[in-house]
Design a protein around this motif. Structure first.
Motif, PDB file in Angstrom:
ATOM      1  N   ASN A  16       2.442  -5.965   4.289  1.00  0.00           N
ATOM      2  CA  ASN A  16       3.679  -6.758   3.282  1.00  0.00           C
ATOM      3  C   ASN A  16       4.020  -5.848   2.019  1.00  0.00           C
ATOM      4  O   ASN A  16       5.167  -5.644   1.585  1.00  0.00           O
ATOM      5  CB  ASN A  16       3.167  -7.904   2.782  1.00  0.00           C
ATOM      6  CG  ASN A  16       3.328  -9.197   3.823  1.00  0.00           C
ATOM      7  OD1 ASN A  16       3.870  -8.815   4.848  1.00  0.00           O
ATOM      8  ND2 ASN A  16       2.570 -10.262   3.794  1.00  0.00           N
ATOM      9  N   GLN A  17       2.759  -5.332   1.387  1.00  0.00           N
ATOM     10  CA  GLN A  17       3.043  -4.158   0.321  1.00  0.00           C
ATOM     11  C   GLN A  17       4.071  -2.928   0.666  1.00  0.00           C
ATOM     12  O   GLN A  17       4.589  -2.450   0.120  1.00  0.00           O
ATOM     13  CB  GLN A  17       1.937  -4.049  -0.304  1.00  0.00           C
ATOM     14  CG  GLN A  17       0.915  -5.278  -0.897  1.00  0.00           C
ATOM     15  CD  GLN A  17       1.906  -6.137  -1.633  1.00  0.00           C
ATOM     16  OE1 GLN A  17       2.632  -5.835  -2.404  1.00  0.00           O
ATOM     17  NE2 GLN A  17       1.768  -7.444  -1.238  1.00  0.00           N
ATOM     18  N   ALA A  18       3.587  -2.438   2.001  1.00  0.00           N
ATOM     19  CA  ALA A  18       4.122  -1.545   2.317  1.00  0.00           C
ATOM     20  C   ALA A  18       5.521  -1.531   2.497  1.00  0.00           C
ATOM     21  O   ALA A  18       6.491  -0.711   2.347  1.00  0.00           O
ATOM     22  CB  ALA A  18       3.374  -0.720   3.752  1.00  0.00           C
ATOM     23  N   VAL A  19       5.976  -2.827   3.328  1.00  0.00           N
ATOM     24  CA  VAL A  19       7.357  -3.006   3.282  1.00  0.00           C
ATOM     25  C   VAL A  19       8.088  -3.281   1.972  1.00  0.00           C
ATOM     26  O   VAL A  19       9.422  -2.675   1.875  1.00  0.00           O
ATOM     27  CB  VAL A  19       7.322  -4.475   4.051  1.00  0.00           C
ATOM     28  CG1 VAL A  19       8.803  -5.065   3.886  1.00  0.00           C
ATOM     29  CG2 VAL A  19       7.121  -4.312   5.613  1.00  0.00           C
TER      30      VAL A  19
ATOM     31  N   PRO B 233      -3.582  -1.431  -0.770  1.00  0.00           N
ATOM     32  CA  PRO B 233      -2.613  -1.261   0.223  1.00  0.00           C
ATOM     33  C   PRO B 233      -1.985   0.108   0.056  1.00  0.00           C
ATOM     34  O   PRO B 233      -1.092   0.515   0.853  1.00  0.00           O
ATOM     35  CB  PRO B 233      -1.371  -2.076  -0.406  1.00  0.00           C
ATOM     36  CG  PRO B 233      -1.716  -2.152  -2.002  1.00  0.00           C
ATOM     37  CD  PRO B 233      -3.214  -1.995  -2.090  1.00  0.00           C
ATOM     38  N   LEU B 234      -2.951   1.111  -0.412  1.00  0.00           N
ATOM     39  CA  LEU B 234      -2.347   2.478  -0.710  1.00  0.00           C
ATOM     40  C   LEU B 234      -2.166   3.208   0.526  1.00  0.00           C
ATOM     41  O   LEU B 234      -1.261   3.983   0.939  1.00  0.00           O
ATOM     42  CB  LEU B 234      -3.040   3.308  -1.850  1.00  0.00           C
ATOM     43  CG  LEU B 234      -2.687   2.480  -3.146  1.00  0.00           C
ATOM     44  CD1 LEU B 234      -3.261   3.516  -4.420  1.00  0.00           C
ATOM     45  CD2 LEU B 234      -1.123   2.436  -3.502  1.00  0.00           C
TER      46      LEU B 234
ATOM     47  N   SER C  19      -4.802  -6.404  -7.944  1.00  0.00           N
ATOM     48  CA  SER C  19      -4.859  -6.870  -6.803  1.00  0.00           C
ATOM     49  C   SER C  19      -3.932  -6.227  -5.895  1.00  0.00           C
ATOM     50  O   SER C  19      -3.314  -5.498  -6.266  1.00  0.00           O
ATOM     51  CB  SER C  19      -4.134  -8.532  -6.950  1.00  0.00           C
ATOM     52  OG  SER C  19      -2.848  -8.538  -7.077  1.00  0.00           O
ATOM     53  N   CYS C  20      -4.130  -6.575  -4.463  1.00  0.00           N
ATOM     54  CA  CYS C  20      -3.076  -5.915  -3.538  1.00  0.00           C
ATOM     55  C   CYS C  20      -1.832  -5.834  -3.834  1.00  0.00           C
ATOM     56  O   CYS C  20      -1.140  -4.995  -3.875  1.00  0.00           O
ATOM     57  CB  CYS C  20      -3.497  -6.483  -2.233  1.00  0.00           C
ATOM     58  SG  CYS C  20      -2.827  -5.834  -0.618  1.00  0.00           S
ATOM     59  N   GLU C  21      -1.426  -7.096  -4.072  1.00  0.00           N
ATOM     60  CA  GLU C  21       0.257  -7.657  -4.598  1.00  0.00           C
ATOM     61  C   GLU C  21       0.544  -6.750  -5.553  1.00  0.00           C
ATOM     62  O   GLU C  21       1.550  -6.169  -5.806  1.00  0.00           O
ATOM     63  CB  GLU C  21       0.423  -9.009  -4.590  1.00  0.00           C
ATOM     64  CG  GLU C  21       1.791  -9.232  -4.526  1.00  0.00           C
ATOM     65  CD  GLU C  21       2.091 -10.666  -4.315  1.00  0.00           C
ATOM     66  OE1 GLU C  21       1.124 -11.280  -4.031  1.00  0.00           O
ATOM     67  OE2 GLU C  21       3.268 -11.142  -4.463  1.00  0.00           O
ATOM     68  N   GLU C  22      -0.276  -6.717  -6.682  1.00  0.00           N
ATOM     69  CA  GLU C  22       0.112  -5.967  -8.060  1.00  0.00           C
ATOM     70  C   GLU C  22       0.047  -4.692  -7.892  1.00  0.00           C
ATOM     71  O   GLU C  22       1.056  -4.130  -8.448  1.00  0.00           O
ATOM     72  CB  GLU C  22      -0.816  -6.188  -8.907  1.00  0.00           C
ATOM     73  CG  GLU C  22      -0.924  -7.794  -9.551  1.00  0.00           C
ATOM     74  CD  GLU C  22      -2.020  -8.286 -10.628  1.00  0.00           C
ATOM     75  OE1 GLU C  22      -2.002  -9.095 -11.405  1.00  0.00           O
ATOM     76  OE2 GLU C  22      -3.028  -7.610 -10.131  1.00  0.00           O
ATOM     77  N   MET C  23      -0.772  -4.130  -6.795  1.00  0.00           N
ATOM     78  CA  MET C  23      -0.631  -2.452  -6.536  1.00  0.00           C
ATOM     79  C   MET C  23       0.632  -2.215  -5.881  1.00  0.00           C
ATOM     80  O   MET C  23       1.243  -1.129  -6.284  1.00  0.00           O
ATOM     81  CB  MET C  23      -1.767  -2.274  -5.779  1.00  0.00           C
ATOM     82  CG  MET C  23      -1.756  -0.633  -5.575  1.00  0.00           C
ATOM     83  SD  MET C  23      -1.826   0.327  -6.978  1.00  0.00           S
ATOM     84  CE  MET C  23      -3.520   0.509  -7.184  1.00  0.00           C
ATOM     85  N   GLY C  24       1.259  -3.128  -4.997  1.00  0.00           N
ATOM     86  CA  GLY C  24       2.571  -2.861  -4.419  1.00  0.00           C
ATOM     87  C   GLY C  24       3.473  -2.626  -5.326  1.00  0.00           C
ATOM     88  O   GLY C  24       4.369  -2.104  -5.303  1.00  0.00           O
TER      89      GLY C  24
END
Ligand code: NAD
Length: 356
Positions: free
Chosen positions: A20-23, A295-296, A344-349
């Motif tokens: 989801n983050q990559a998208v 997610p990186l 978080s994962c989402e914040e990183m995205g």
């Protein structure tokens, strides 16, 4: 109609969170560079076993074949660990590589300046910068050769076969030479030609292909020496090309040099445009659903997709630069260092999108 059609195989565990983050980052790259992407989702791995009874449904293969590229999260988890080998989520992974003819696996080992301390290798050995590309043959060799069990003098024994044809070696060698041409024009072919006949054929064939690439400096290294040189002096390498089993081992070793498993991207190519892009890590069931996955690696896999399948090198460069910038100040917990901001994962995205 969108410029590109991308199939998403989110998979299991942290797969959906990181894809989801990559998208999100790919969408941001579309806006910035003026192209469009259309997504379709398909099932692979444990989620496919639960929904369709098999790890790789035919529909998934069809959707992937009809797209310009595929982004994969990760598959597997304890829920499916007791299933027999050919029904496990990982069988879906081998199956999709075979079905799409993905014979070349590209694994870059890159250290971002601000993450140097995450590497177990001393600073003076890594130097200013480390950027190695390992090209692993993915659909041949001992993992696909004949195997069996028998009794030798009434004692149980087992055997596997390593076999390569010149055609298989030529096509993987060309992928590696082409990459070397776009990089520092240096290629190391890794084999065990002092012992194995299949390695002697590998070496002869690579030398033959090298005649088509007079600008590339080619050298050969035995796999045991290469394993040692990767930690002794990794900066000597630019592109490494090797067989399925040697590449499996060496690429894990090289990825450790880069520090964190959550940072490493990969591409599997078919020789045409279609490629499958995924992080090298697994589904991390221990942290799935906690929102803390990094997610990186998946975001950097999208950068590879833009470079190798979609011919958008500027967008790829921009994503990599955005990741490097964010890492100077923000980290997910797996790569956290004191003094920086934990996200978080989402914040990183979100941060990578903003930096883009
Ligand atoms: P793993 O890579 O999933 O996890 C190893 C360790 O690294 C765990 O502690 C995990 O929390 C951590 N980790 C991994 N990715 C991370 C990320 N993005 N952010 C933060 N931490 C991360 O390996 P494993 O535990 O050996 O395997 C778990 C499952 O994944 C198994 O079912 C295995 O078969 C499967 N697997 C799948 C793939 C794939 O889909 N390509 C690859 C390897 C393993």
């Amino acid at each position: 109609m969108a410029d590109y059609k991308i199939t998403l195989l989110k998979g299991d565990g942290i797969g959906p969170e990181i894809v989801n983050q990559a998208v999100k980052v790919l969408d941001a790259a579309c806006d910035k560079f003026g192209f469009t992407v259309e997504y379709d989702e398909a099932l692979l791995g444990g989620c496919a076993i639960d929904a369709a009874g098999v790890p790789l449904p035919d529909e998934t293969i069809a959707k992937c074949k009809a797209s310009d590229s595929v982004i994969l999260g990760a598959v597997g988890g304890p829920k499916w660990d007791t299933l027999p080998g050919n029904q496990r989520p990982e069988a879906g992974l081998l199956g999709i590589r075979g079905a799409l003819g993905l014979f070349a696996n590209l694994r870059p080992s890159v250290i971002f300046g601000s993450l140097k301390s995450a590497s177990p290798i001393k600073d003076e050995i890594i130097g200013g910068n480390l950027d190695i590309m390992i090209v692993r043959e993915l659909t041949g060799g001992i993992y696909f050769g004949e195997r069996g069990r028998k009794e030798v003098n009434s004692i149980p024994a087992a055997w596997d076969t390593e076999m390569y044809s010149t055609e298989e070696v030529e096509r993987i060698a060309r992928v590696a030479f082409d990459l070397a041409m776009k990089r520092n024009k240096k290629l190391t072919s890794v084999d065990k030609a002092n012992v194995l006949e299949s390695s002697r054929l590998w070496r002869e064939t690579v030398i033959k292909v090298s005649e088509e690439y007079p600008e590339v400096e080619l050298n050969h290294m035995y796999v045991d020496n290469c394993a040692m040189q990767l930690v002794r002096n990794p900066r000597q390498f630019d592109v490494i090309v090797t067989s399925n089993i040697f590449g499996d081992i060496l690429s894990d070793e090289a990825s450790m040099i880069a520090g964190s498993i959550g940072m490493l991207a990969s591409a599997s190519l078919s020789g045409g445009k279609l490629g499958l892009y995924e992080p090298i890590h697994g589904s991390a069931p221990d942290i799935a659903g906690l929102g803390i996955a990094n997610p990186l690696a998946t975001i950097l896999s999208v950068a590879m997709m833009l470079r190798y399948s979609l011919d958008r090198p500027q967008a790829a460069d921009a994503i990599e630069a955005a990741v490097a910038k964010v890492l100077e100040t923000h980290r997910t917990s797996d790569i956290y260092e004191e003094g920086l901001i934990k996200v978080s994962c989402e914040e990183m995205g979100d941060l990578v999108c903003k930096a883009l």
